[in-house]
Design an enzyme around this catalytic site. Structure first.
Site, PDB file in Angstrom:
ATOM      1  N   ASP A  47       0.880  -1.110  -0.046  1.00  0.00           N
ATOM      2  CA  ASP A  47      -0.092   0.076   0.101  1.00  0.00           C
ATOM      3  C   ASP A  47       0.926   1.164   0.114  1.00  0.00           C
ATOM      4  O   ASP A  47       1.815   1.457   0.763  1.00  0.00           O
ATOM      5  CB  ASP A  47      -0.949  -0.080   1.206  1.00  0.00           C
ATOM      6  CG  ASP A  47      -1.812   0.973   1.285  1.00  0.00           C
ATOM      7  OD1 ASP A  47      -1.724   2.033   0.682  1.00  0.00           O
ATOM      8  OD2 ASP A  47      -2.872   0.893   2.271  1.00  0.00           O
ATOM      9  N   SER A 108      -0.816  11.965 -16.468  1.00  0.00           N
ATOM     10  CA  SER A 108      -1.964  11.687 -17.400  1.00  0.00           C
ATOM     11  C   SER A 108      -2.002  13.117 -18.087  1.00  0.00           C
ATOM     12  O   SER A 108      -1.841  14.117 -17.976  1.00  0.00           O
ATOM     13  CB  SER A 108      -3.514  11.867 -16.289  1.00  0.00           C
ATOM     14  OG  SER A 108      -4.671  11.926 -17.203  1.00  0.00           O
ATOM     15  N   ASN A 109      -2.829  12.837 -19.371  1.00  0.00           N
ATOM     16  CA  ASN A 109      -3.260  13.838 -20.167  1.00  0.00           C
ATOM     17  C   ASN A 109      -4.099  14.949 -19.444  1.00  0.00           C
ATOM     18  O   ASN A 109      -4.214  16.043 -19.981  1.00  0.00           O
ATOM     19  CB  ASN A 109      -3.896  13.290 -21.493  1.00  0.00           C
ATOM     20  CG  ASN A 109      -5.304  12.743 -21.037  1.00  0.00           C
ATOM     21  OD1 ASN A 109      -6.217  13.458 -21.238  1.00  0.00           O
ATOM     22  ND2 ASN A 109      -5.533  11.326 -20.769  1.00  0.00           N
ATOM     23  N   HIS A 110      -4.746  14.572 -18.459  1.00  0.00           N
ATOM     24  CA  HIS A 110      -5.653  15.459 -17.755  1.00  0.00           C
ATOM     25  C   HIS A 110      -4.857  16.705 -16.860  1.00  0.00           C
ATOM     26  O   HIS A 110      -5.381  17.591 -16.380  1.00  0.00           O
ATOM     27  CB  HIS A 110      -6.691  14.822 -16.973  1.00  0.00           C
ATOM     28  CG  HIS A 110      -7.506  13.820 -17.742  1.00  0.00           C
ATOM     29  ND1 HIS A 110      -8.628  14.557 -18.471  1.00  0.00           N
ATOM     30  CD2 HIS A 110      -7.669  12.646 -17.970  1.00  0.00           C
ATOM     31  CE1 HIS A 110      -9.286  13.574 -18.964  1.00  0.00           C
ATOM     32  NE2 HIS A 110      -8.881  12.451 -18.760  1.00  0.00           N
ATOM     33  N   TYR A 133      -8.194  15.278 -10.240  1.00  0.00           N
ATOM     34  CA  TYR A 133      -7.293  14.136 -10.683  1.00  0.00           C
ATOM     35  C   TYR A 133      -6.074  14.944 -11.474  1.00  0.00           C
ATOM     36  O   TYR A 133      -4.758  14.612 -11.239  1.00  0.00           O
ATOM     37  CB  TYR A 133      -8.205  13.321 -11.686  1.00  0.00           C
ATOM     38  CG  TYR A 133      -7.398  12.127 -12.383  1.00  0.00           C
ATOM     39  CD1 TYR A 133      -6.804  11.198 -11.982  1.00  0.00           C
ATOM     40  CD2 TYR A 133      -7.355  12.489 -13.697  1.00  0.00           C
ATOM     41  CE1 TYR A 133      -6.182  10.245 -12.635  1.00  0.00           C
ATOM     42  CE2 TYR A 133      -6.715  11.496 -14.671  1.00  0.00           C
ATOM     43  CZ  TYR A 133      -6.092  10.385 -13.889  1.00  0.00           C
ATOM     44  OH  TYR A 133      -5.296   9.423 -14.799  1.00  0.00           O
ATOM     45  N   LYS A 137      -1.943  15.047 -10.664  1.00  0.00           N
ATOM     46  CA  LYS A 137      -0.828  14.811 -11.414  1.00  0.00           C
ATOM     47  C   LYS A 137       0.254  15.904 -11.702  1.00  0.00           C
ATOM     48  O   LYS A 137       1.273  15.672 -11.622  1.00  0.00           O
ATOM     49  CB  LYS A 137      -1.463  14.327 -12.907  1.00  0.00           C
ATOM     50  CG  LYS A 137      -2.297  13.159 -12.893  1.00  0.00           C
ATOM     51  CD  LYS A 137      -1.505  11.897 -12.553  1.00  0.00           C
ATOM     52  CE  LYS A 137      -2.407  10.821 -12.570  1.00  0.00           C
ATOM     53  NZ  LYS A 137      -1.858   9.344 -12.131  1.00  0.00           N
ATOM     54  N   ARG A 173     -12.570  10.604 -29.040  1.00  0.00           N
ATOM     55  CA  ARG A 173     -11.525  11.241 -28.228  1.00  0.00           C
ATOM     56  C   ARG A 173     -10.431  10.231 -27.922  1.00  0.00           C
ATOM     57  O   ARG A 173      -9.442  10.559 -28.150  1.00  0.00           O
ATOM     58  CB  ARG A 173     -12.260  12.004 -26.941  1.00  0.00           C
ATOM     59  CG  ARG A 173     -11.047  12.696 -25.984  1.00  0.00           C
ATOM     60  CD  ARG A 173     -11.656  13.198 -24.931  1.00  0.00           C
ATOM     61  NE  ARG A 173     -10.573  13.760 -24.107  1.00  0.00           N
ATOM     62  CZ  ARG A 173      -9.820  12.952 -23.203  1.00  0.00           C
ATOM     63  NH1 ARG A 173     -10.487  11.630 -23.063  1.00  0.00           N
ATOM     64  NH2 ARG A 173      -8.895  13.395 -22.481  1.00  0.00           N
TER      65      ARG A 173
END
Ligand SMILES: NC(=O)c1ccc[n+]([C@@H]2O[C@H](COP(=O)([O-])OP(=O)(O)OC[C@H]3O[C@@H](n4cnc5c(N)ncnc54)[C@H](O)[C@@H]3O)[C@@H](O)[C@H]2O)c1
Length: 260
Positions: A47, A108-110, A133, A137, A173
């Site tokens: 964890d 992430s692309n976000h 989110y 990142k 997308r």
């Protein structure tokens, strides 16, 4: 001697594909981990919110592939902060204490989802997260920057586009940012093997999609990444499989993440 890799989140979609494919190469000594032990897949329990366990498992490791992630990506106080941000901190601290050479983070692309679709975005352009989110990142990428500058840990951030596992991309997308399993594994291997002098790198992780949001051609010279697949070749199969593709294209690159 084989490089020892510690992989977190190895039971998940991204983590298991990478762990399995890199094991197949026989090039690495791989310690695959996830929340629950899985003896059949040789996955140990880890964890990432447990600092002591992370430190123990990072001993003797060359590169950590940090992929483990709690799913509820907009639960800032319940998941994003205590699991994802704190977990990444433990990963970097364990890397520092154990002299780990490199950390490769599944970003992430976000992190840049508020750029307009069609706009060319380079990894060095300012962050424009489209969600908590995406924001976390950005934070974790900067955590890598700090540990690179201050402690000499080489930090790579792979802004994965869309990886639906062993299924074709399911939406319009996704076709633009998709990455296949073999390209995903090869990209992470390229990040492990990239020039040790590269102390920090963020990059977009997609296949060679005909209609890609990102220009990734330069990665061939920089880290040896040569994607083999193109989402366009799967479009007909995807339309058959899903009874048509979800029309989720929006003016902004982050798609539905920008307005939920
Ligand atoms: N799949 C995609 O399209 C995509 C796109 C962009 C970025 N990513 C990133 O890639 C990573 C993996 O995504 P995925 O699609 O494989 O997700 P996933 O949910 O399939 O896998 C995540 C894994 O992390 C494990 N995990 C959860 N909490 C943990 C903890 N506290 N300690 C250790 N492990 C823990 C889960 O058990 C799970 O196996 C994530 O960081 C995600 O943000 C994925």
């Amino acid at each position: 001697m084989k490089k020892k890799l510690l992989i977190t989140g190895a039971a998940g979609k991204v983590g298991w594909s990478i762990a399995r494919k890199l094991r197949e190469t026989g090039r690495y000594d791989i310690v695959a981990t996830d929340l629950e032990e899985d003896a059949e897949r040789d996955i140990a329990s880890l964890d990432v919110t447990n600092a002591e366990d992370v430190r123990r498992l990072a001993e003797g490791v060359d590169t950590i592939l940090h992929i483990g992630w709690a799913e509820d990506d907009e639960d800032f106080l319940g998941k994003v902060l205590p699991v994802n941000v704190t977990g990444a901190y433990h990963i970097y601290e364990a890397a520092r204490e154990n002299g780990v050479r490199r950390v490769v983070f599944a970003s992430s692309n976000h992190a840049t989802g508020f750029y307009r679709a069609g706009e060319n975005v380079e990894p060095e352009d300012p962050y424009r997260p489209d969600s908590f989110y995406g924001l976390s990142k950005c934070y974790i990428e900067l955590l890598g920057r700090l540990y690179a500058d201050k402690h000499g840990i080489s930090s790579f951030n792979v802004r994965i586009g869309n990886y639906p596992g062993n299924r074709p991309p399911a939406s319009r997308r996704a076709l633009k940012i998709w990455i296949s399993e073999r390209d995903l594994a090869s990209l992470f291997a390229c990040c492990v093997e990239a020039d040790p002098k590269i102390d920090f790198l963020s990059l977009y992780g997609t296949s060679a999609n005909s209609d890609n949001y990102y220009d990734i051609a330069y990665l061939k010279d920089l880290i040896g990444y040569e994607p083999q697949d193109d989402a366009a070749e799967l479009q007909a199969e995807a339309e058959r499989l899903y009874g048509g593709l979800k029309d989720d294209e929006q003016p902004l690159q982050g798609g539905g993440f920008t307005n939920r």
